[in-house]
Design an enzyme around this catalytic site. Sequence first.
Site, PDB file in Angstrom:
ATOM      1  N   CYS A 168      44.120  91.423  60.187  1.00 12.65           N
ATOM      2  CA  CYS A 168      43.821  90.076  60.077  1.00 12.65           C
ATOM      3  C   CYS A 168      42.905  90.163  58.731  1.00 12.65           C
ATOM      4  CB  CYS A 168      43.229  89.058  61.031  1.00 12.65           C
ATOM      5  SG  CYS A 168      44.393  88.680  62.192  1.00 12.65           S
ATOM      6  N   PRO A 180      39.889  86.909  53.735  1.00 16.13           N
ATOM      7  CA  PRO A 180      39.939  87.278  52.308  1.00 16.13           C
ATOM      8  C   PRO A 180      39.559  88.580  51.945  1.00 16.13           C
ATOM      9  CG  PRO A 180      37.990  85.945  52.891  1.00 16.13           C
ATOM     10  CD  PRO A 180      38.693  86.097  54.091  1.00 16.13           C
ATOM     11  N   GLY A 181      39.487  89.470  52.962  1.00 18.41           N
ATOM     12  CA  GLY A 181      39.299  90.825  52.400  1.00 18.41           C
ATOM     13  C   GLY A 181      37.762  91.289  52.663  1.00 18.41           C
ATOM     14  N   CYS A 205      33.804  86.384  65.135  1.00 20.22           N
ATOM     15  CA  CYS A 205      32.564  85.373  64.871  1.00 20.22           C
ATOM     16  C   CYS A 205      32.250  84.586  65.857  1.00 20.22           C
ATOM     17  CB  CYS A 205      32.322  85.267  63.403  1.00 20.22           C
ATOM     18  SG  CYS A 205      33.958  84.231  62.803  1.00 20.22           S
TER      19      CYS A 205
HETATM   20  C1  SAM Z   1      38.606  85.857  60.570  1.00 23.26           C
HETATM   21  S1  SAM Z   1      39.793  85.900  59.436  1.00 23.26           S
HETATM   22  C2  SAM Z   1      39.708  87.412  58.785  1.00 23.26           C
HETATM   23  C3  SAM Z   1      38.488  87.652  58.001  1.00 23.26           C
HETATM   24  C4  SAM Z   1      38.670  89.111  57.281  1.00 23.26           C
HETATM   25  N1  SAM Z   1      38.930  90.038  58.234  1.00 23.26           N
HETATM   26  C5  SAM Z   1      37.334  89.286  56.306  1.00 23.26           C
HETATM   27  O1  SAM Z   1      36.544  90.040  56.749  1.00 23.26           O
HETATM   28  O2  SAM Z   1      37.486  88.809  55.360  1.00 23.26           O
HETATM   29  C6  SAM Z   1      41.291  85.808  60.354  1.00 23.26           C
HETATM   30  C7  SAM Z   1      42.535  86.062  59.553  1.00 23.26           C
HETATM   31  O3  SAM Z   1      43.552  86.125  60.402  1.00 23.26           O
HETATM   32  C8  SAM Z   1      44.700  85.668  59.733  1.00 23.26           C
HETATM   33  N2  SAM Z   1      45.623  85.318  60.786  1.00 23.26           N
HETATM   34  C9  SAM Z   1      45.820  84.258  61.573  1.00 23.26           C
HETATM   35  N3  SAM Z   1      47.050  84.589  62.415  1.00 23.26           N
HETATM   36  C10 SAM Z   1      47.579  85.751  62.000  1.00 23.26           C
HETATM   37  C11 SAM Z   1      48.677  86.605  62.373  1.00 23.26           C
HETATM   38  N4  SAM Z   1      49.479  85.940  63.352  1.00 23.26           N
HETATM   39  N5  SAM Z   1      49.139  87.685  61.607  1.00 23.26           N
HETATM   40  C12 SAM Z   1      48.196  88.140  60.744  1.00 23.26           C
HETATM   41  N6  SAM Z   1      47.212  87.493  60.310  1.00 23.26           N
HETATM   42  C13 SAM Z   1      46.715  86.308  60.949  1.00 23.26           C
HETATM   43  C14 SAM Z   1      44.373  84.321  58.969  1.00 23.26           C
HETATM   44  O4  SAM Z   1      45.118  84.118  57.948  1.00 23.26           O
HETATM   45  C15 SAM Z   1      42.884  84.746  58.561  1.00 23.26           C
HETATM   46  O5  SAM Z   1      42.892  85.222  57.287  1.00 23.26           O
END
Ligand code: SAM
Length: 454
Positions: A265, A268-269, A387
């Site tokens: 997931c 934004p990276g 988080c």
């Molecule tokens: C907590 S954020 C990730 C933050 C990222 N790891 C960072 O450190 O910048 C969770 C992410 O999960 C993605 N997401 C939600 N459901 C998903 C799915 N079924 N498959 C892949 N990504 C998913 C969302 O789009 C979101 O960008």
Amino acid sequence: MRAGRSAHAPARPPGTATLVLAGAARAVTAVLDEGLSADAALAAPLHEPQRAAINAVTLGTLRWYLRLAPAVLPLLARPGMQTDARLRSLLVCGAHQLEYSAHAPSTTVAAAVDAARYLGLDRAAGLVNAVLRRFLRERDTLLAAVDRNLAARHAHPDWLVEALRAAWPDELESILAANNTHPPLCLRVDTSRISIADYLQELAANGTPGEAVPAVATALTLAVPVPVALLPGFEAGRVSVQDPSAQLAALWLAPRPGERVLDACAAPGGKTGALLEAAGGPIALTALDSDAERLTRVADNLRRLGREARLVHAGLGAAPDWWDGVPFDAILLDAPCSGTGVIRRHPDIKLLRRPGDIAEFAARQGALLRACWPLLRPGGRLLYATCSVLPAENAAVVAGLLTAQPDARELPPPGGVPDATLRPCFPGWQRLPGAAGDGFYYACLTKEEGALQR
Ligand SMILES: C[S@@+](CC[C@H](N)C(=O)[O-])C[C@H]1O[C@@H](n2cnc3c(N)ncnc32)[C@H](O)[C@@H]1O
């Protein structure tokens, strides 16, 4: 921004304080009435010279909304009175400035009255004056009455206080207090390119001193936040903005050169970059996210860092068509969550989340974790992180996988010895929000070799 001025508005141009209060009232209304995040509300066109001040008043008002609104809004009440959402937001923004800023009260009240007119609420200008003047006169009594309730005193919704009490009874008040602090600006240093000590020297020479963060080898905190453009080496990718608790995820998974790694997931990276830097050599990293727009930000981040990964726009799930069938050595699942560990950075979470959201997040997190499991090789590592500080999204989700998958086993924290900032959750470990960083949960699992897979 359109002036929205009516024919009865005063001829003089609006002053800075007026523009700030009007801008903040609009943004607060967008959060409360339209359900926008504060980031989205503040992304709207704003008066550029006032942008920083509008951000500060908006976030401050959202941070304290649930304490200030019950003190100031009842002063509006007249039987059958309908009030405009922007008027209510403006009054709470005004009360925030009266209670939490150093501005002269009379200046704030006058600016709020002008802001009412600026927002086209001419007929409410007198009311704004009367309500804020009464709040000023009676605020000790009004706030003392509100503060008798623990949740209102700390400006949290009741349901969240009860959920936190159930999870962390001894730490409840310190979590609530930490959630209302202004978080520091923290940096991740690419220590493959420069040591923390050398970067701290550069910062000091630049007039922006910082200090290293204990227990997170790549992290430092700036004494005073500055725009990133003023950070030495930011554009060249030597440093990134990231909380120490978020940085810990990559250090915990500890990718090794040559490994195939999935950032499941990724957008934004923030952690995608951290994984590439932590590896200390080339890794084959796949950064996947279901949100195409957010995935473009991963690409932007990697470009700035001068790093590479395979970006995949897909949702995690059964029969992944983006996968070549070769299992990953290491997987980071930084799952979408309630964000209850990062309230100090996103105070709007207190106003946007509803109690029913937690079970929905937990169901989604369980599905994502189950979808990752077949992608991991026997002997590989999977770090589940959120988080959130709520066990329903953390230990309960991981326990569900451990029960369903007999080949899953929890690994100890890096180095085997947990540092003092980590609390055991059986399974997993929790950092609570505070001086060490944001609230974060981590559970590192391995797949036992030779065990039967379901
Ligand atoms: C907590 S954020 C990730 C933050 C990222 N790891 C960072 O450190 O910048 C969770 C992410 O999960 C993605 N997401 C939600 N459901 C998903 C799915 N079924 N498959 C892949 N990504 C998913 C969302 O789009 C979101 O960008």
